[in-house]
Design a protein around this motif. Structure first.
Motif, PDB file in Angstrom:
ATOM      1  N   TYR A  38       0.882  -1.171   0.000  1.00 34.56           N
ATOM      2  CA  TYR A  38       0.000   0.000   0.000  1.00 34.56           C
ATOM      3  C   TYR A  38       0.909   1.207   0.000  1.00 34.56           C
ATOM      4  O   TYR A  38       1.590   1.468   0.988  1.00 34.56           O
ATOM      5  N   GLU A  39       0.948   1.918  -1.108  1.00 35.09           N
ATOM      6  CA  GLU A  39       1.903   3.003  -1.257  1.00 35.09           C
ATOM      7  C   GLU A  39       1.323   4.185  -2.001  1.00 35.09           C
ATOM      8  O   GLU A  39       0.402   4.056  -2.797  1.00 35.09           O
ATOM      9  N   GLY A  40       1.939   5.318  -1.761  1.00 31.31           N
ATOM     10  CA  GLY A  40       1.678   6.516  -2.527  1.00 31.31           C
ATOM     11  C   GLY A  40       0.371   7.203  -2.200  1.00 31.31           C
ATOM     12  O   GLY A  40      -0.389   6.779  -1.333  1.00 31.31           O
ATOM     13  N   GLU A  41       0.179   8.293  -2.901  1.00 27.80           N
ATOM     14  CA  GLU A  41      -1.075   9.032  -2.808  1.00 27.80           C
ATOM     15  C   GLU A  41      -1.304   9.698  -4.151  1.00 27.80           C
ATOM     16  O   GLU A  41      -0.414   9.805  -4.975  1.00 27.80           O
ATOM     17  N   GLY A  42      -2.524  10.125  -4.368  1.00 27.51           N
ATOM     18  CA  GLY A  42      -2.861  10.758  -5.636  1.00 27.51           C
ATOM     19  C   GLY A  42      -2.825   9.778  -6.786  1.00 27.51           C
ATOM     20  O   GLY A  42      -3.193   8.613  -6.651  1.00 27.51           O
ATOM     21  N   ALA A  43      -2.330  10.245  -7.920  1.00 25.60           N
ATOM     22  CA  ALA A  43      -2.322   9.433  -9.139  1.00 25.60           C
ATOM     23  C   ALA A  43      -1.435   8.199  -9.013  1.00 25.60           C
ATOM     24  O   ALA A  43      -1.630   7.221  -9.738  1.00 25.60           O
ATOM     25  N   ASP A  44      -0.457   8.216  -8.103  1.00 29.38           N
ATOM     26  CA  ASP A  44       0.478   7.099  -7.962  1.00 29.38           C
ATOM     27  C   ASP A  44       0.083   6.097  -6.887  1.00 29.38           C
ATOM     28  O   ASP A  44       0.789   5.109  -6.673  1.00 29.38           O
ATOM     29  N   ALA A  45      -1.002   6.334  -6.193  1.00 29.81           N
ATOM     30  CA  ALA A  45      -1.420   5.441  -5.110  1.00 29.81           C
ATOM     31  C   ALA A  45      -1.791   4.068  -5.662  1.00 29.81           C
ATOM     32  O   ALA A  45      -2.391   3.954  -6.729  1.00 29.81           O
ATOM     33  N   TYR A  46      -1.415   3.037  -4.920  1.00 28.85           N
ATOM     34  CA  TYR A  46      -1.820   1.679  -5.286  1.00 28.85           C
ATOM     35  C   TYR A  46      -1.751   0.780  -4.062  1.00 28.85           C
ATOM     36  O   TYR A  46      -1.128   1.116  -3.058  1.00 28.85           O
ATOM     37  N   HIS A  59      -4.413  -8.841  -6.510  1.00 28.52           N
ATOM     38  CA  HIS A  59      -4.865  -7.786  -7.413  1.00 28.52           C
ATOM     39  C   HIS A  59      -4.113  -6.508  -7.072  1.00 28.52           C
ATOM     40  O   HIS A  59      -4.083  -6.107  -5.905  1.00 28.52           O
ATOM     41  N   ARG A  60      -3.536  -5.866  -8.069  1.00 29.62           N
ATOM     42  CA  ARG A  60      -2.961  -4.541  -7.876  1.00 29.62           C
ATOM     43  C   ARG A  60      -4.075  -3.549  -8.199  1.00 29.62           C
ATOM     44  O   ARG A  60      -4.590  -3.547  -9.313  1.00 29.62           O
ATOM     45  N   VAL A  61      -4.436  -2.747  -7.221  1.00 29.61           N
ATOM     46  CA  VAL A  61      -5.539  -1.807  -7.401  1.00 29.61           C
ATOM     47  C   VAL A  61      -5.027  -0.381  -7.252  1.00 29.61           C
ATOM     48  O   VAL A  61      -4.110  -0.122  -6.460  1.00 29.61           O
ATOM     49  N   ASP A  62      -5.598   0.514  -8.044  1.00 28.11           N
ATOM     50  CA  ASP A  62      -5.183   1.908  -8.033  1.00 28.11           C
ATOM     51  C   ASP A  62      -6.374   2.779  -8.402  1.00 28.11           C
ATOM     52  O   ASP A  62      -7.513   2.289  -8.419  1.00 28.11           O
TER      53      ASP A  62
END
Length: 140
Positions: A38-46, A59-62
């Motif tokens: 669970y990483e990032g925020e905004g457009a790069d969050a996933y 599943h990789r979800v974003d």
């Protein structure tokens, strides 16, 4: 593992979709999956999630995943069922969506206004995620 490619979106849309993703992942025990990353925020969050009843399936979800789920809900159609009367169905697969009209309305209002109207709580965010991954609400 599911992977998608991010589209160009307004800052408001990215913030809305990121909030939806965060709400689904940080579900405080309402969820049906384990979180491996669970990483990032905004457009790069996933996040990388694994359904508890499907060990080994990840599943990789974003934010693209959340946008896909909103699309499934947006395109849903009403169809008659013998048992429950007219209920929502996935327009592409024909499968029952297992989502009530009130929840759909709140989700669509929020979707249309990037969260200024409507209300998506953890139940709604998980429904969006499930519609993206499975085409319907599975773990309600």
């Amino acid at each position: 593992m599911t992977m998608t490619k991010t589209r160009t979106r307004s800052a408001e849309r990215i913030e809305f979709l990121d909030g939806l993703l965060v709400t689904a992942i940080e579900n405080y025990g309402y969820g049906w999956f384990l979180v491996h990353e669970y990483e990032g925020e905004g457009a790069d969050a996933y996040a990388v999630i694994e359904p508890e009843d499907e060990p080994g399936t990840k599943h990789r979800v974003d934010i693209d995943t959340m946008a896909k789920g909103l699309g499934v809900i947006r395109r849903a159609v009403m169809r008659e069922t013998e048992r429950d009367g007219e209920v929502l169905h996935n327009a592409e697969t024909g499968e029952r969506l297992y989502m009530g009209r009130a929840l759909r309305k709140d989700i669509l209002d929020a979707d249309r206004t990037n969260g200024d109207e409507g209300d998506i709580d953890v139940v709604g965010a998980l429904a969006v995620l499930e519609c993206a991954l499975f085409g319907q609400v599975v773990y309600a």
